[in-house]
Design a protein around this motif. Structure first.
Motif, PDB file in Angstrom:
ATOM      1  N   GLN A  43       9.093   8.668  -0.191  1.00  0.00           N
ATOM      2  CA  GLN A  43       8.618   8.303   1.138  1.00  0.00           C
ATOM      3  C   GLN A  43       7.208   7.718   1.066  1.00  0.00           C
ATOM      4  O   GLN A  43       6.907   6.720   1.737  1.00  0.00           O
ATOM      5  CB  GLN A  43       8.637   9.525   2.054  1.00  0.00           C
ATOM      6  CG  GLN A  43      10.029   9.989   2.437  1.00  0.00           C
ATOM      7  CD  GLN A  43      10.020  11.261   3.280  1.00  0.00           C
ATOM      8  OE1 GLN A  43       9.030  12.007   3.291  1.00  0.00           O
ATOM      9  NE2 GLN A  43      11.115  11.515   3.978  1.00  0.00           N
ATOM     10  N   ALA A  44       6.346   8.324   0.267  1.00  0.00           N
ATOM     11  CA  ALA A  44       4.979   7.835   0.130  1.00  0.00           C
ATOM     12  C   ALA A  44       4.948   6.476  -0.562  1.00  0.00           C
ATOM     13  O   ALA A  44       4.154   5.597  -0.199  1.00  0.00           O
ATOM     14  CB  ALA A  44       4.141   8.848  -0.649  1.00  0.00           C
ATOM     15  N   LEU A  45       5.817   6.284  -1.548  1.00  0.00           N
ATOM     16  CA  LEU A  45       5.872   5.008  -2.263  1.00  0.00           C
ATOM     17  C   LEU A  45       6.245   3.866  -1.333  1.00  0.00           C
ATOM     18  O   LEU A  45       5.563   2.826  -1.305  1.00  0.00           O
ATOM     19  CB  LEU A  45       6.873   5.087  -3.408  1.00  0.00           C
ATOM     20  CG  LEU A  45       7.182   3.758  -4.098  1.00  0.00           C
ATOM     21  CD1 LEU A  45       5.973   3.256  -4.865  1.00  0.00           C
ATOM     22  CD2 LEU A  45       8.405   3.883  -5.009  1.00  0.00           C
ATOM     23  N   VAL A  46       7.342   4.015  -0.589  1.00  0.00           N
ATOM     24  CA  VAL A  46       7.797   2.904   0.254  1.00  0.00           C
ATOM     25  C   VAL A  46       6.810   2.638   1.392  1.00  0.00           C
ATOM     26  O   VAL A  46       6.694   1.497   1.852  1.00  0.00           O
ATOM     27  CB  VAL A  46       9.229   3.134   0.779  1.00  0.00           C
ATOM     28  CG1 VAL A  46      10.209   3.196  -0.394  1.00  0.00           C
ATOM     29  CG2 VAL A  46       9.321   4.386   1.630  1.00  0.00           C
ATOM     30  N   ALA A  47       6.091   3.676   1.816  1.00  0.00           N
ATOM     31  CA  ALA A  47       5.054   3.463   2.820  1.00  0.00           C
ATOM     32  C   ALA A  47       3.933   2.620   2.232  1.00  0.00           C
ATOM     33  O   ALA A  47       3.363   1.750   2.914  1.00  0.00           O
ATOM     34  CB  ALA A  47       4.518   4.807   3.312  1.00  0.00           C
ATOM     35  N   ASP A  48       3.619   2.850   0.963  1.00  0.00           N
ATOM     36  CA  ASP A  48       2.582   2.089   0.267  1.00  0.00           C
ATOM     37  C   ASP A  48       2.978   0.624   0.108  1.00  0.00           C
ATOM     38  O   ASP A  48       2.142  -0.280   0.189  1.00  0.00           O
ATOM     39  CB  ASP A  48       2.332   2.720  -1.106  1.00  0.00           C
ATOM     40  CG  ASP A  48       1.118   2.161  -1.812  1.00  0.00           C
ATOM     41  OD1 ASP A  48       1.132   0.960  -2.148  1.00  0.00           O
ATOM     42  OD2 ASP A  48       0.151   2.904  -2.063  1.00  0.00           O
ATOM     43  N   LEU A  49       4.269   0.372  -0.118  1.00  0.00           N
ATOM     44  CA  LEU A  49       4.754  -0.985  -0.368  1.00  0.00           C
ATOM     45  C   LEU A  49       5.124  -1.747   0.903  1.00  0.00           C
ATOM     46  O   LEU A  49       5.363  -2.956   0.851  1.00  0.00           O
ATOM     47  CB  LEU A  49       5.985  -0.924  -1.279  1.00  0.00           C
ATOM     48  CG  LEU A  49       5.794  -0.307  -2.666  1.00  0.00           C
ATOM     49  CD1 LEU A  49       7.132  -0.198  -3.374  1.00  0.00           C
ATOM     50  CD2 LEU A  49       4.815  -1.125  -3.489  1.00  0.00           C
ATOM     51  N   GLU A  50       5.156  -1.062   2.023  1.00  0.00           N
ATOM     52  CA  GLU A  50       5.686  -1.656   3.256  1.00  0.00           C
ATOM     53  C   GLU A  50       4.943  -2.907   3.693  1.00  0.00           C
ATOM     54  O   GLU A  50       5.559  -3.888   4.139  1.00  0.00           O
ATOM     55  CB  GLU A  50       5.669  -0.623   4.387  1.00  0.00           C
ATOM     56  CG  GLU A  50       6.274  -1.131   5.676  1.00  0.00           C
ATOM     57  CD  GLU A  50       6.424  -0.034   6.727  1.00  0.00           C
ATOM     58  OE1 GLU A  50       6.741  -0.379   7.871  1.00  0.00           O
ATOM     59  OE2 GLU A  50       6.236   1.154   6.401  1.00  0.00           O
ATOM     60  N   ALA A  51       3.628  -2.920   3.565  1.00  0.00           N
ATOM     61  CA  ALA A  51       2.854  -4.069   4.034  1.00  0.00           C
ATOM     62  C   ALA A  51       3.227  -5.349   3.292  1.00  0.00           C
ATOM     63  O   ALA A  51       3.171  -6.447   3.853  1.00  0.00           O
ATOM     64  CB  ALA A  51       1.360  -3.788   3.887  1.00  0.00           C
ATOM     65  N   ASP A  52       3.611  -5.229   2.028  1.00  0.00           N
ATOM     66  CA  ASP A  52       3.930  -6.397   1.210  1.00  0.00           C
ATOM     67  C   ASP A  52       5.404  -6.793   1.256  1.00  0.00           C
ATOM     68  O   ASP A  52       5.732  -7.971   1.040  1.00  0.00           O
ATOM     69  CB  ASP A  52       3.542  -6.138  -0.247  1.00  0.00           C
ATOM     70  CG  ASP A  52       2.047  -6.007  -0.436  1.00  0.00           C
ATOM     71  OD1 ASP A  52       1.300  -6.714   0.269  1.00  0.00           O
ATOM     72  OD2 ASP A  52       1.617  -5.199  -1.276  1.00  0.00           O
ATOM     73  N   PHE A  53       6.279  -5.818   1.521  1.00  0.00           N
ATOM     74  CA  PHE A  53       7.711  -6.107   1.374  1.00  0.00           C
ATOM     75  C   PHE A  53       8.553  -5.790   2.605  1.00  0.00           C
ATOM     76  O   PHE A  53       9.649  -6.334   2.748  1.00  0.00           O
ATOM     77  CB  PHE A  53       8.271  -5.337   0.163  1.00  0.00           C
ATOM     78  CG  PHE A  53       7.588  -5.686  -1.120  1.00  0.00           C
ATOM     79  CD1 PHE A  53       7.931  -6.830  -1.820  1.00  0.00           C
ATOM     80  CD2 PHE A  53       6.571  -4.885  -1.621  1.00  0.00           C
ATOM     81  CE1 PHE A  53       7.296  -7.168  -3.001  1.00  0.00           C
ATOM     82  CE2 PHE A  53       5.919  -5.215  -2.803  1.00  0.00           C
ATOM     83  CZ  PHE A  53       6.279  -6.356  -3.489  1.00  0.00           C
ATOM     84  N   GLY A  54       8.075  -4.909   3.466  1.00  0.00           N
ATOM     85  CA  GLY A  54       8.848  -4.553   4.645  1.00  0.00           C
ATOM     86  C   GLY A  54       9.271  -3.094   4.631  1.00  0.00           C
ATOM     87  O   GLY A  54       9.029  -2.357   3.669  1.00  0.00           O
TER      88      GLY A  54
END
Length: 212
Positions: A43-54
């Motif tokens: 959950q923390a990982l995808v939150a970190d990547l969200e700005a760049d990928f969605g």
């Protein structure tokens, strides 16, 4: 949302044990390990990547066993996907073997498959895809996807891109295993780099198979 600090090795050990004992009793007794070492870091990982990928979808840990001979109740991996188009996007997974990242089109509707083959048949678009895949292979990615054993209808066996035309889905993936950085915050940057390498493929597939 807590900051991503890496995937603890306890998560890999959890899945190794789950492969040996895929039972409700094991899951119930070790659910906290899954929550702390798999679910929360993902959950923390995808939150970190969200700005760049969605925004990502994190898959449920439970298997759909309604139509399967294998009645094991739990998945032996945890995956998440960011869709950029129908059936197309980026993927990340943690399992006993470690970290896997991928991207592409994992299945296709009849209309998407027809559009994909039209693009591959085109000399300009087809050459674009060949160059994208060659770059990914040179970077260590493995090209995957379901393929016909014979030629698709409407194409000849001597077509210069017949192997690509046989694809019914098209993906690229990289098995990282368990590098030292997996347990560190820098793992997010390594995954981000891999997804950026996959961006040309993901965007090409999204563009050529977009519903008109």
């Amino acid at each position: 949302m807590p900051r991503f600090t890496g995937f603890p090795l306890a998560g890999l050990d959890f899945y190794e044990d789950l492969e040996a004992d895929n039972s409700k009793a094991f899951w119930s007794g070790n659910k906290k390990v899954w929550e702390e070492s798999v679910r929360d870091p993902m959950q923390a990982l995808v939150a970190d990547l969200e700005a760049d990928f969605g925004t990502a979808k994190i898959f449920r840990p439970y298997r759909d066993v309604r139509f399967s001979k294998d009645k094991s109740p739990y998945k032996t991996h945890q995956g998440a996907v960011v869709h950029t188009a129908q059936y197309t996007g980026w993927y990340v997974q943690i399992a006993a073997a470690g970290l896997f990242v991928g991207g592409g089109m994992y299945t296709a509707s009849p209309a998407q498959l027809a559009a994909l083959r039209t693009a591959i048949d085109d000399d300009v678009r087809g050459a674009e895809l060949e160059a994208i895949l060659a770059q990914l292979v040179s970077a260590g990615f493995t090209i995957g996807g379901d393929k016909l054993k014979t030629k698709p209808k409407g194409f000849t066996v001597d077509h210069p891109r017949i192997e690509l035309l046989r694809h019914q889905s098209l993906t690229a993936g990289y098995e990282f295993g368990a590098p030292t950085w997996l347990t560190e915050p820098g793992a997010a940057e390594e995954i981000r780099k891999s997804w950026e390498e996959l961006r040309p493929l993901v965007e090409w597939l999204g563009a050529v198979t977009a519903q008109k």
